[in-house]
Each structure stands twice: as C-alpha cells, then as structure tokens.
Motif scaffolding. Sequence first.
Motif, PDB file in Angstrom:
ATOM      1  N   CYS A 193       0.842  -1.184   0.000  1.00 26.46           N
ATOM      2  CA  CYS A 193       0.000   0.000   0.000  1.00 26.46           C
ATOM      3  C   CYS A 193       0.883   1.242   0.000  1.00 26.46           C
ATOM      4  O   CYS A 193       1.877   1.317   0.723  1.00 26.46           O
ATOM      5  CB  CYS A 193      -0.890  -0.011   1.245  1.00 26.46           C
ATOM      6  SG  CYS A 193      -1.698   1.577   1.529  1.00 26.46           S
ATOM      7  N   CYS A 214      -6.374  -1.913   0.790  1.00 29.81           N
ATOM      8  CA  CYS A 214      -5.536  -1.972   1.990  1.00 29.81           C
ATOM      9  C   CYS A 214      -6.412  -2.396   3.166  1.00 29.81           C
ATOM     10  O   CYS A 214      -7.443  -1.796   3.432  1.00 29.81           O
ATOM     11  CB  CYS A 214      -4.877  -0.622   2.259  1.00 29.81           C
ATOM     12  SG  CYS A 214      -3.826  -0.667   3.712  1.00 29.81           S
ATOM     13  N   GLY A 260       0.121   4.055   1.128  1.00 29.28           N
ATOM     14  CA  GLY A 260      -0.071   4.813   2.358  1.00 29.28           C
ATOM     15  C   GLY A 260       0.710   4.251   3.536  1.00 29.28           C
ATOM     16  O   GLY A 260       1.367   4.982   4.258  1.00 29.28           O
ATOM     17  N   CYS A 261       0.674   2.913   3.716  1.00 30.12           N
ATOM     18  CA  CYS A 261       1.265   2.340   4.916  1.00 30.12           C
ATOM     19  C   CYS A 261       2.280   1.242   4.631  1.00 30.12           C
ATOM     20  O   CYS A 261       2.989   0.801   5.534  1.00 30.12           O
ATOM     21  CB  CYS A 261       0.166   1.799   5.828  1.00 30.12           C
ATOM     22  SG  CYS A 261      -0.738   0.422   5.092  1.00 30.12           S
ATOM     23  N   CYS A 293      -5.136   2.750   8.273  1.00 30.76           N
ATOM     24  CA  CYS A 293      -4.673   3.422   7.041  1.00 30.76           C
ATOM     25  C   CYS A 293      -5.801   4.200   6.367  1.00 30.76           C
ATOM     26  O   CYS A 293      -6.945   3.765   6.323  1.00 30.76           O
ATOM     27  CB  CYS A 293      -4.109   2.375   6.087  1.00 30.76           C
ATOM     28  SG  CYS A 293      -3.449   3.090   4.585  1.00 30.76           S
ATOM     29  N   VAL A 344      -5.773   5.038   3.140  1.00 27.32           N
ATOM     30  CA  VAL A 344      -5.973   4.508   1.781  1.00 27.32           C
ATOM     31  C   VAL A 344      -6.900   3.300   1.834  1.00 27.32           C
ATOM     32  O   VAL A 344      -6.731   2.421   2.676  1.00 27.32           O
ATOM     33  CB  VAL A 344      -4.611   4.102   1.170  1.00 27.32           C
ATOM     34  CG1 VAL A 344      -4.797   3.549  -0.241  1.00 27.32           C
ATOM     35  CG2 VAL A 344      -3.653   5.285   1.158  1.00 27.32           C
TER      36      VAL A 344
HETATM   37 ZN   LIG Z   1      -2.504   1.172   3.655  1.00 23.39          ZN
END
Ligand SMILES: [Zn+2]
Length: 435
Positions: free
Chosen positions: A43, A81, A45-46, A86, A88
């Motif tokens: 992901c 995700c 984002g994370c 998160c 996202v």
């Molecule tokens: Zn994520």
Amino acid sequence: MGQHSSASGSRLLGLDGFQVVSAELQGGEWQLIVQTTATVVGCAGCGVPATPHGRRTVRVRDLPIGGRPVVLWWRKRLWRCREPACQVRTWTERVTAIGPRAVLTQRTRAEACRRVGKDAHAVAAVARDLGVGWATIMRAVRDYGTPLLEDPTRLNGVTTLGLDETTFLKATRRAPTRYVTGLVDLEGGRLLDLVADRTRAAVDRWLGARTRDWLARIGTVALDPWRGYASALVAPLGHARVVVDHFHAVRLANTVVDQVRRRTQQATLGHRGRKPDPLYRIRKLLLAAHEQLTQRGRVRLRAGLALGDPTGEVVAAWQGKELLRGVYAADGTADARRALARFYHWCDGVGVAELSRLARTVRTWEAEILAFHSTGGCSNGPTEAMNLLVKKVKRVGHGFRNFGNYRLRLLLHCGVRWQTHRTARLRGRYPRLVA
Ligand SMILES: [Zn+2]
C-alpha cells in the motif's frame, strides 16, 4: 491460444510487465486480453501488503501485429488496503506503458509522433489508422515531440546560418498574409527553428536567446534580401560574413518575371492568365534556368513570347533574370562584378519598372551578393531543400492555423534526428560464400 497465459504470446507483445491471457482475431483485428504480472504490491499509504479487490477491464489500442490492428483488453487490478488505521482504501494499478484514462499505449503514442513528425503523415490519417480522434494524436505528437525540440544539443555545431522567409498563412479577406522566418543550418542541412514573423525583432529575439559561444561559431550568414534581417544581425553576428545566396536572389528575380508577365497578360488580354493564354502556358518555362531547358522547351518559350509579349517587356524581364543568374554563375569575384555591370546596364536600358526596382534592390545588396564568391559559393541547396520540405508538411497539414503546431511539425520533420532501429539485412549485398 487458450484461456491461459502464453509465454511466447507475451514475448511477441513485448509490453513490459504484461502477459497475454488470450488472443482472438475479430473482424481483422487482434483482441488481446492482457494483465500485469505483478502479484504482490504494498500500500502506498502504509506499506502493508495489499489484497486483490477484483478487476476492471479497460481497452487501449496498441501497435499492430503482423499488419493487423491490436486492441488490448487490460484486466486492470484493483487493490485494497486492509490495515484499519490506514487512510488509503482501494486503488487501481498503475503502469508506465499505459497512462491513466489513455486510449493508446505509450509506445503507440510515440509511434504516432514518429509517423507525423519524421514521416510527415497527416495527423488525421494516423488518427484514422488507430481509430482515435485527431486531438488524441496531436497530443501524442506534442508530448513526444516537444522534448526532441527542446534537446539542448539540437542546435550544436552550426557554422553557416541561413535565414529564409516563407509564408505561413496566405492572406484571407479578413487577415493579411502571415510570414514566418526559418533559421537553417546550411552545412548540416536542417531546420534550426521557426519564428513567427519576418521582422528584425523576431530574429533578434531568437539570436538573443543563443549563447555567446554559439554566436561566435557562426562564420557566414546567408539571407533573403529583406532589410530587417540585416540590421538584426549586426549586433550579435557582427563578425559573420553576410551573403545573399543564389536561391534567394533568383527567387527575387523570378518574382519580377512573374509580375511583368501578369501585367502584360492583363494589358493585352484584359484578364488574368488562363490556361490557353500564350504567356500563362510558358509561365514555368520563364522561371526555369535557361541552360536547363530542352530544345522543345526553348521552342515553346520563343513561340509563347512571340504571341503574348508584343511590347517585349516579358523578354526584357526574363533576360534580366538570366543576367542576375550569370552573376552567381561567374568564375570568381572579378568576373561576378563584370556580370553585375551587364545586369545593371540591361535593367537601366530597357526601362521596365519592375526590373528597375530589382536593380535597385540588387545595388543595395551588392556587397552581400558578391560575397557569395568570396565564401566559396555558400551553398543554397539546404535552403532550397528546406523550402520543399516546408511545402510538403504544409500540404499534409492542409494549411495550418496554429503557429505552435506548424513549428512543431516542421521541426520534427526537418529539424531533429530520429533514433531508429537499424533493421538487419536478410540478404546481403555480397555474393554468397557458399555455392
Ligand atoms: Zn494502507
């Protein structure tokens, strides 16, 4: 091919990161179902590994295979995700080979640019071949062509600069004729740039954008007998020799021949030249170099003049043009001076207004015309060739309205070097070694 991915099919497609799932020929076009080979992604984002979230199919046009158009049905992956903290949630995969919301793969866009730019194919024709709109192709030409134009090394190595004025748009009832100035590398035979307008300011601006080193390397400048240019050159190119080359001088003289022919037609027939009119029929012969005419051409020329030129003014203008050509054909500067004297003598004697005007222009530019011989006959071939290319691109473009597009198209056709794959020869030019 079956419903499983094929390694050879994927290799044949050769699209980075993609595999072919199935291939089917429909209505003469290949329909290829493709997908990426990516199986694990993190992901954005994370960084936690994402879980698959289904697929969505998008269709894009790719390069032809075996002469058949190709449509890729890309089964685009959706990812999700699972990490609760998160922000996202889901996203679709992204690849460099196919832009978001694109209808063409990137390599197809690059090829479209090559066809329009290098091969001077019409944008509309390429659009038709690929089944997309005109604007889509033009965008590809801009996206892939602009970096080629902006390549800083593109203008390197120029020692002889040619300036040439060409019409961009013919006058209409609403707008006057618009001119552009072409800057040509006369040694390398390529178009360096195109500036809107034929004024001093336009050329000045372009020269002003060059480095001191670049300007210092220019030894000779060949130009159109147009005053604005010469004064533009003074400051940045004061060190260079200025030449009015053969091509431009003869073009000027040919304009005079045309003017006198039209005026005579109007005076003797009361209308503009039409197909059966004697002078109209020899209009091209009048402009051709005399020594290049065939025996038949010379007979036709004489016959046309005998019928259509009762005052002898067309003959006088034609003779003036040939005498000016003689200045360029002369053997060295001294000989050219004598040829120039013959030209002046003729123009002063016959009293044809257009010819007298030509003689005045030639007097203004005398030093630059004679400089043709001291620069070892600075070649006008490239300018002439460039003019033909410009005409070709114009014809393909059906008359441009947009200067930016016009400049882009012309520079892509005669101003950049294209990297092309050299295809291996299947049959050598040498005799076979094994008999
Ligand atoms: Zn994520």
